[in-house]
Design an enzyme around this catalytic site. Structure first.
Site, PDB file in Angstrom:
ATOM      1  N   LYS A 116       1.007  -1.191  -0.078  1.00  0.00           N
ATOM      2  CA  LYS A 116       0.045  -0.154   0.091  1.00  0.00           C
ATOM      3  C   LYS A 116       1.062   1.192   0.219  1.00  0.00           C
ATOM      4  CE  LYS A 116      -3.447  -1.733   1.697  1.00  0.00           C
ATOM      5  NZ  LYS A 116      -3.492  -3.438   2.227  1.00  0.00           N
ATOM      6  N   GLU A 200      -3.399   6.972   7.420  1.00  0.00           N
ATOM      7  CA  GLU A 200      -3.667   8.060   6.490  1.00  0.00           C
ATOM      8  C   GLU A 200      -4.953   8.755   7.468  1.00  0.00           C
ATOM      9  OE1 GLU A 200      -5.033   5.952   2.764  1.00  0.00           O
ATOM     10  OE2 GLU A 200      -6.629   4.893   3.558  1.00  0.00           O
ATOM     11  N   GLU A 275      -9.142   0.611  -5.611  1.00  0.00           N
ATOM     12  CA  GLU A 275     -10.677   0.924  -4.461  1.00  0.00           C
ATOM     13  C   GLU A 275     -10.411   2.507  -4.295  1.00  0.00           C
ATOM     14  OE1 GLU A 275     -10.291  -1.125  -1.031  1.00  0.00           O
ATOM     15  OE2 GLU A 275     -10.774  -3.342  -2.119  1.00  0.00           O
ATOM     16  N   GLU A 288      -6.426   1.907  -2.622  1.00  0.00           N
ATOM     17  CA  GLU A 288      -4.783   1.081  -3.051  1.00  0.00           C
ATOM     18  C   GLU A 288      -5.497  -0.222  -3.629  1.00  0.00           C
ATOM     19  OE1 GLU A 288      -4.998  -1.511   0.175  1.00  0.00           O
ATOM     20  OE2 GLU A 288      -7.715  -1.566   0.234  1.00  0.00           O
ATOM     21  N   ASN A 290      -5.574  -3.937  -5.353  1.00  0.00           N
ATOM     22  CA  ASN A 290      -5.216  -5.368  -4.891  1.00  0.00           C
ATOM     23  C   ASN A 290      -5.482  -6.154  -6.198  1.00  0.00           C
ATOM     24  OD1 ASN A 290      -6.564  -4.948  -2.516  1.00  0.00           O
ATOM     25  ND2 ASN A 290      -8.239  -4.855  -2.550  1.00  0.00           N
ATOM     26  N   PHE A 348     -21.319  -8.953  16.619  1.00  0.00           N
ATOM     27  CA  PHE A 348     -20.629  -9.686  15.309  1.00  0.00           C
ATOM     28  C   PHE A 348     -19.497 -10.238  16.053  1.00  0.00           C
ATOM     29  CE2 PHE A 348     -23.073  -6.324  14.264  1.00  0.00           C
ATOM     30  CZ  PHE A 348     -23.712  -6.433  12.602  1.00  0.00           C
TER      31      PHE A 348
END
Length: 666
Positions: A116, A200, A275, A288, A290, A348
């Site tokens: 990245k 960032e 993205e 980034e 992928n 979750f």
């Protein structure tokens, strides 16, 4: 074309690749760890090779073990899926040295874009808009705090080699930056073998929108539109759709052009994804790239008609792309819901165990709708603690977004999963949420709409009446069966009443059921009538109905004087009683749950990796008590209130189950 390929992955993506390879007449080789000996991808493949113990860092991501499997089977090419070795340039280089094709991009592109930090620098050099941040290496937590202050809170701490939400934390202050830095490093090291972290700016009110690119080895590269991936939880995508309900054609073209330019800058071939974060004014910023197939690739396939796995295989074989940019359109709308082994009622947290029931809706492909389920499990199989908690990806396609959502609602209600905690109720609730239906979503959707966690959906009055009518009709069918059995035993027939009181979600409905050969008409006290037709029989776990012409699907379990019903994200105890029994039921005392307020219970199966307190310690509200690791994610358990630790029942390195008592308080 290749005669045999090996899939260097597991679970649903391995099964997905096998399906396309089979369609192309290519034999497949699966690899598996101890935990996956009986896995679905192993059963589906033509051959299977055992490669080691259950932990991924002792099996699936050990390059030499995968290379041994390739040599044993004579595989000519390898598809890496996503995760594991899919973005590992050393693996791509090892394959090249062995003379085995990598069904993915060149090693140089993986190195440039998979990291990245490097990819952001390259994007800036190429004139691509990027999010402000610090892309150098960060030595320790103190430096992370200093940089975070320079960038300005909130900030995102991200693993350089990361993906899938692993090694990612949002920090709003110095304490969170310090804690998040260490947790991100630990997760990154465990998941990717690379603990580098960068920071960032965290853009508030953002949408996460990505562009699918596809290139060949002859210099051709196109984009296949976008995917909206803004419904996320802990930076992990939950719901995706294509196209985005937010983008206009001008923005789509601009994002696509930048994505293709970036791909060409590194001589990219195969499928990849660029993205972006997009703000409310449709300004977009590169996040980034992928260099692999994405989890959410099915929605792109559904709106374009292009099999991305097939294209990856053809590109690896050396073929030119058979389509040009002008050939790529948008046909209809597709939605994907990720079914995870995690308990939405416990924040979750991951869930493991045996799937005592696993019955997805039937896959269908018709002119006006599609139901697709990419999965890697089966009924009776185990959900392991060693890997990602995703069970399946349920997708629907229809000509419009509204119709695709409707199809998804029915498909989710028809999906039966028992034996583990899962997020089906939550997914159903999202599909009904006004913000999602309107398309007015951001990456903060879940934390904004469910700030206290998910406690089940509260159904609207119209939906409650539908369920009340359906259950009254079902109860009548069951009563008729009981009456017939009673009549055979006692030589006289019980009479089945027509008047019932249906109680659910704190409300009661007095109804009258009038039946005929084709169904039942349920009349409410205020005069409303609902027509119910269904072929449901007592004992069946799924009731598919038409109620006033609308499709309603109920998951059904028998309980005393009624049913446990699950529908549209709600779980209801529905009691159907005679008017007299309903009167008496109101006099019954309510059973209270046990008091666990002075205990710290383990919220999910996992491993204790840190204990922050000892017996006799005084703790403050919000103070870390211990850390539990499950499915490669660290979960810090904190004190809910001020207190004194009276007993610690578990130690570092111990494996615990749900609701095991970790510690007790005075």
């Amino acid at each position: 074309m290749f005669k045999k390929i090996l899939i260097a992955n597991r679970g649903e993506i391995a099964c997905r690749v096998i399906k396309t390879a089979r369609k192309m007449g290519i034999q497949t080789v699966a690899i598996y760890s101890d935990a996956d000996a009986q896995a679905l991808h192993v059963q589906m493949a033509d051959e299977a090779v055992h490669i080691g113990p259950s932990p991924a860092n002792q099996s699936y991501i050990v390059i030499e073990k995968v290379m041994d499997a390739i040599r044993k089977t004579g595989a000519e090419a390898v598809h890496p899926g996503y995760g594991f070795l899919s973005e590992n340039k050393l693996f791509a280089e090892a394959l090249e040295a062995e003379g085995v094709a990598f069904i993915g991009p060149p090693a140089g592109a993986i190195e440039s874009m998979g990291d990245k930090i490097t990819s952001k620098k390259l994007a800036q050099e190429a004139g691509v808009s990027t999010v402000p941040g610090y892309m150098g290496l960060i030595e320790d937590a103190d430096e992370a705090v200093k940089i975070s202050n320079e960038v300005g809170y909130p900030v995102m701490l991200k693993a350089s080699a990361g993906g899938g939400g692993k090694g990612m934390r949002i920090a709003w202050n110095d304490q969170e930056a310090r804690e998040g830095f260490q947790s991100s490093k630990n997760e990154a090291a465990n998941s990717f073998g690379d603990d580098r972290i960068f920071i960032e700016k965290f853009v508030t009110q953002p949408r996460h929108i990505e562009i699918q690119v596809l290139g060949d080895k002859h210099g051709n590269c196109i984009y296949l539109n976008e995917r909206e991936c803004s419904i996320q939880r802990r930076q992990q995508k939950v719901v995706e759709e294509a196209p985005s309900p937010f983008l206009d054609e001008e923005t789509r073209k601009a994002m696509g052009a930048q994505s293709v330019a970036l791909a060409k800058a590194v001589d990219y071939s195969s499928a990849g994804t660029v993205e972006f974060i997009v703000d409310g004014d449709r300004n977009f910023y590169f996040l980034e790239m992928n260099t692999r197939l994405q989890v959410e690739h099915p929605v792109t396939e559904l709106i374009t008609g292009i099999d991305l796995v097939e294209q990856m295989i053809r590109v690896a074989w050396g073929e030119k792309l058979s389509m040009k940019q002008e050939d790529i359109g948008i046909n209809g709308w597709a939605i994907e819901n990720r079914l995870y082994a995690e308990d939405p009622y416990r924040n979750f947290l991951p869930s493991i165990g045996r799937l005592t029931r696993y019955r997805p809706p039937a896959e269908k492909s018709k002119s006006d709708y599609v139901v697709r389920n990419d999965t890697g499990v089966y009924e009776g199989g185990e959900i392991s603690m060693y890997y990602d908690p995703m069970i399946a990806k349920l997708c629907t396609w229809a000509p419009t977004r509204e119709e695709a959502i409707d199809r998804m609602r029915v498909a989710l209600d028809s999906f039966e999963v028992e034996g583990i905690g899962h997020n089906l109720p939550f997914l159903s609730a999202v599909m009904d949420h006004e913000r999602f239906v309107s398309g007015n979503i951001t990456t903060a959707f879940i934390e904004e709409e469910y700030p206290e966690g998910f406690e089940g959906a509260t159904l609207k009055p119209a939906a409650l009446r539908q369920i009340a009518a359906g259950c009254a009709a079902m109860f009548r069918v069951a009563e008729i069966r009981r009456a017939r059995v009673s009549g055979r035993i006692s030589n006289h027939k019980r009479k089945v009443g027509k008047k019932w009181v249906v109680t659910l979600q704190g409300e009661s409905f007095a109804v009258k059921v009038k039946a005929d050969d084709k169904g039942s008409t349920v009349k409410f006290e205020d005069g409303e009538k609902l027509r119910v037709t269904s072929d449901w029989l007592p004992g069946q776990s799924l009731a598919k109905m038409k109620i006033n012409g609308e499709t309603v699907v109920l998951k059904v379990d028998q309980i005393s004087a009624g049913y446990r019903i699950r529908s549209r994200g709600a779980e209801l105890k529905v009691r159907v009683r005679s008017p007299r029994n309903a009167e008496l039921a109101q006099l019954m005392p309510e059973k209270l749950p046990p008091d666990t307020s002075k205990m710290l219970l383990c919220p999910m199966p996992g491993l204790i990796v840190a204990l922050d307190v000892k017996e006799g310690d005084e703790v403050q509200e919000g103070q870390p008590l211990c850390t539990v690791e499950a499915m490669k994610m660290e979960n810090v358990l904190r004190a809910e209130k001020k207190g004194v630790v009276s007993k610690v029942n578990a130690g570092v390195g111990e494996s615990l189950m749900v609701d095991d008592v970790i510690m007790e308080f005075e």
